[in-house]
Design a protein around this motif. Sequence first.
Motif, PDB file in Angstrom:
ATOM      1  N   SER A 189       9.397  34.296 -16.928  1.00 16.25           N
ATOM      2  CA  SER A 189       9.534  35.741 -16.932  1.00 16.25           C
ATOM      3  C   SER A 189      10.117  36.318 -16.010  1.00 16.25           C
ATOM      4  O   SER A 189      10.987  37.277 -16.278  1.00 16.25           O
ATOM      5  CB  SER A 189       7.794  36.128 -17.255  1.00 16.25           C
ATOM      6  OG  SER A 189       7.268  35.445 -18.118  1.00 16.25           O
ATOM      7  N   SER A 190      10.143  35.887 -14.850  1.00 15.28           N
ATOM      8  CA  SER A 190      10.831  36.629 -13.711  1.00 15.28           C
ATOM      9  C   SER A 190      12.392  36.519 -13.880  1.00 15.28           C
ATOM     10  O   SER A 190      13.058  37.525 -13.842  1.00 15.28           O
ATOM     11  CB  SER A 190      10.487  35.925 -12.214  1.00 15.28           C
ATOM     12  OG  SER A 190       9.187  36.015 -12.161  1.00 15.28           O
ATOM     13  N   ILE A 191      12.824  35.387 -14.574  1.00 19.34           N
ATOM     14  CA  ILE A 191      14.416  35.349 -14.695  1.00 19.34           C
ATOM     15  C   ILE A 191      14.550  36.137 -15.943  1.00 19.34           C
ATOM     16  O   ILE A 191      15.559  36.869 -15.823  1.00 19.34           O
ATOM     17  CB  ILE A 191      14.486  33.536 -14.862  1.00 19.34           C
ATOM     18  CG1 ILE A 191      14.544  32.957 -13.555  1.00 19.34           C
ATOM     19  CG2 ILE A 191      15.876  33.400 -15.777  1.00 19.34           C
ATOM     20  CD1 ILE A 191      14.514  31.366 -13.850  1.00 19.34           C
ATOM     21  N   ILE A 208       3.958  40.318  -9.722  1.00 24.86           N
ATOM     22  CA  ILE A 208       2.982  40.000 -10.819  1.00 24.86           C
ATOM     23  C   ILE A 208       3.298  40.146 -12.264  1.00 24.86           C
ATOM     24  O   ILE A 208       3.752  41.037 -12.442  1.00 24.86           O
ATOM     25  CB  ILE A 208       2.005  41.034 -10.396  1.00 24.86           C
ATOM     26  CG1 ILE A 208       1.227  40.998  -9.024  1.00 24.86           C
ATOM     27  CG2 ILE A 208       0.800  40.714 -11.269  1.00 24.86           C
ATOM     28  CD1 ILE A 208       1.070  42.448  -8.243  1.00 24.86           C
ATOM     29  N   TYR A 209       3.115  39.060 -12.965  1.00 22.20           N
ATOM     30  CA  TYR A 209       3.311  38.815 -14.214  1.00 22.20           C
ATOM     31  C   TYR A 209       2.137  38.163 -14.926  1.00 22.20           C
ATOM     32  O   TYR A 209       1.549  37.395 -14.254  1.00 22.20           O
ATOM     33  CB  TYR A 209       4.781  38.007 -14.600  1.00 22.20           C
ATOM     34  CG  TYR A 209       5.924  38.757 -14.203  1.00 22.20           C
ATOM     35  CD1 TYR A 209       6.207  40.059 -14.849  1.00 22.20           C
ATOM     36  CD2 TYR A 209       6.750  38.293 -13.251  1.00 22.20           C
ATOM     37  CE1 TYR A 209       7.473  40.600 -14.564  1.00 22.20           C
ATOM     38  CE2 TYR A 209       7.842  38.883 -12.893  1.00 22.20           C
ATOM     39  CZ  TYR A 209       8.380  40.062 -13.505  1.00 22.20           C
ATOM     40  OH  TYR A 209       9.406  40.953 -13.207  1.00 22.20           O
ATOM     41  N   ASP A 210       1.840  38.623 -16.093  1.00 18.22           N
ATOM     42  CA  ASP A 210       0.797  38.035 -16.807  1.00 18.22           C
ATOM     43  C   ASP A 210       1.251  36.627 -17.264  1.00 18.22           C
ATOM     44  O   ASP A 210       2.388  36.595 -17.838  1.00 18.22           O
ATOM     45  CB  ASP A 210       0.358  39.051 -17.913  1.00 18.22           C
ATOM     46  CG  ASP A 210      -0.759  38.261 -18.686  1.00 18.22           C
ATOM     47  OD1 ASP A 210      -1.126  37.140 -18.667  1.00 18.22           O
ATOM     48  OD2 ASP A 210      -1.402  39.039 -19.468  1.00 18.22           O
ATOM     49  N   PRO A 211       0.609  35.740 -16.866  1.00 15.64           N
ATOM     50  CA  PRO A 211       1.221  34.095 -17.267  1.00 15.64           C
ATOM     51  C   PRO A 211       1.069  33.767 -18.641  1.00 15.64           C
ATOM     52  O   PRO A 211       1.674  32.821 -19.111  1.00 15.64           O
ATOM     53  CB  PRO A 211       0.560  33.202 -16.270  1.00 15.64           C
ATOM     54  CG  PRO A 211      -0.724  34.026 -15.953  1.00 15.64           C
ATOM     55  CD  PRO A 211      -0.401  35.511 -15.905  1.00 15.64           C
ATOM     56  N   THR A 212       0.116  34.749 -19.238  1.00 18.96           N
ATOM     57  CA  THR A 212       0.051  34.375 -20.675  1.00 18.96           C
ATOM     58  C   THR A 212       0.883  34.976 -21.585  1.00 18.96           C
ATOM     59  O   THR A 212       0.820  34.687 -22.901  1.00 18.96           O
ATOM     60  CB  THR A 212      -1.570  34.753 -21.131  1.00 18.96           C
ATOM     61  OG1 THR A 212      -1.813  36.041 -20.879  1.00 18.96           O
ATOM     62  CG2 THR A 212      -2.406  34.042 -20.167  1.00 18.96           C
ATOM     63  N   ILE A 213       1.612  35.913 -21.223  1.00 19.91           N
ATOM     64  CA  ILE A 213       2.457  36.695 -22.301  1.00 19.91           C
ATOM     65  C   ILE A 213       3.689  35.744 -22.623  1.00 19.91           C
ATOM     66  O   ILE A 213       4.350  35.467 -21.875  1.00 19.91           O
ATOM     67  CB  ILE A 213       2.931  38.045 -21.370  1.00 19.91           C
ATOM     68  CG1 ILE A 213       1.657  39.024 -21.613  1.00 19.91           C
ATOM     69  CG2 ILE A 213       4.042  38.909 -22.388  1.00 19.91           C
ATOM     70  CD1 ILE A 213       2.101  40.421 -21.126  1.00 19.91           C
ATOM     71  N   GLU A 214       3.672  35.825 -23.880  1.00 21.98           N
ATOM     72  CA  GLU A 214       5.074  35.257 -24.626  1.00 21.98           C
ATOM     73  C   GLU A 214       5.786  36.271 -25.268  1.00 21.98           C
ATOM     74  O   GLU A 214       5.261  37.131 -25.963  1.00 21.98           O
ATOM     75  CB  GLU A 214       4.290  34.340 -25.746  1.00 21.98           C
ATOM     76  CG  GLU A 214       5.685  33.188 -26.185  1.00 21.98           C
ATOM     77  CD  GLU A 214       5.005  32.103 -26.350  1.00 21.98           C
ATOM     78  OE1 GLU A 214       4.847  31.065 -25.434  1.00 21.98           O
ATOM     79  OE2 GLU A 214       4.535  31.742 -27.575  1.00 21.98           O
ATOM     80  N   ASP A 226      10.574  34.088 -24.150  1.00 26.60           N
ATOM     81  CA  ASP A 226      10.004  33.587 -23.044  1.00 26.60           C
ATOM     82  C   ASP A 226       8.723  33.143 -23.094  1.00 26.60           C
ATOM     83  O   ASP A 226       7.857  33.797 -23.551  1.00 26.60           O
ATOM     84  CB  ASP A 226       9.908  34.992 -21.962  1.00 26.60           C
ATOM     85  CG  ASP A 226       9.358  34.663 -20.789  1.00 26.60           C
ATOM     86  OD1 ASP A 226       9.006  33.420 -20.201  1.00 26.60           O
ATOM     87  OD2 ASP A 226       8.452  35.824 -20.154  1.00 26.60           O
ATOM     88  N   THR A 227       8.659  31.675 -23.344  1.00 29.21           N
ATOM     89  CA  THR A 227       7.457  31.138 -23.722  1.00 29.21           C
ATOM     90  C   THR A 227       6.481  31.184 -22.654  1.00 29.21           C
ATOM     91  O   THR A 227       6.590  31.396 -21.516  1.00 29.21           O
ATOM     92  CB  THR A 227       7.772  29.626 -24.044  1.00 29.21           C
ATOM     93  OG1 THR A 227       8.131  28.929 -22.776  1.00 29.21           O
ATOM     94  CG2 THR A 227       8.845  29.764 -25.170  1.00 29.21           C
ATOM     95  N   ALA A 228       5.108  30.812 -22.944  1.00 26.49           N
ATOM     96  CA  ALA A 228       4.085  30.821 -22.035  1.00 26.49           C
ATOM     97  C   ALA A 228       2.848  29.970 -22.655  1.00 26.49           C
ATOM     98  O   ALA A 228       2.838  29.752 -23.769  1.00 26.49           O
ATOM     99  CB  ALA A 228       3.481  32.155 -21.852  1.00 26.49           C
ATOM    100  N   GLY A 229       2.191  29.497 -21.690  1.00 25.02           N
ATOM    101  CA  GLY A 229       0.885  28.641 -22.208  1.00 25.02           C
ATOM    102  C   GLY A 229       1.057  27.038 -22.137  1.00 25.02           C
ATOM    103  O   GLY A 229       2.136  26.843 -21.923  1.00 25.02           O
TER     104      GLY A 229
END
Length: 169
Positions: A16-18, A30-36, A56-59
């Motif tokens: 997400s940061s990239i 700080i980013y929500d790690p679950t956000i796709e 930007d995938t997550a999970g």
Amino acid sequence: MNYKITVLGSGAVGKSSIVVRYSRGSFTDIYDPTIEDMCTKQDEFDGKACVLEILDTAGQEEYSTMREQYMQSGQGFILVYTITSAQSLDTLREMRNKIYSVKQKPDTCMIPMVVVGNKTDLEDERAVSTEDGKKFAESIHAGFIECSAKANLKIRDVFEEIIRRVNNS
Ligand code: GDP
Ligand code: MG
């Protein structure tokens, strides 16, 4: 021209940061790690205007139907690890194989990919040498870039490289 780019990798490597650094030019800790999230960015490479649709995938549900769908629809893949974790690099081989199986492509066919070693600002905590990252990338015929979303190093290069590879595929 439109490009569908999918960003994959373990949790907390900085996907997400990239994407946020590239698309909005900012960084926060700080980013929500679950956000796709899907974001769109207009840019120009080699004098040609293009629109990047970046997923930007997550999970952790690596084998979900959802994951298969975005592997199916992606034209280019950014595979991210952090230079501070050898395990985050190991995970990428599985992800690469999964992309090939979902797309039902033989190994001889090249799917555009770039392997990205993030967090180069954390040189003191480095656990993966540049050489090892590069070797892995070569083994899967992918491009290779080390970057830092935090220090804003080589971020645009990542996207330039994947676009170049999609254009040549
Ligand atoms: P994701 O789960 O892969 O999307 O990872 P995030 O983008 O949410 O980042 C996870 C954590 O790593 C956050 O605390 C970020 O601030 C941090 N981070 C991301 N990129 C960098 C970087 O280049 N350098 C450093 N030092 N930290 C980073
Ligand atoms: Mg994320």
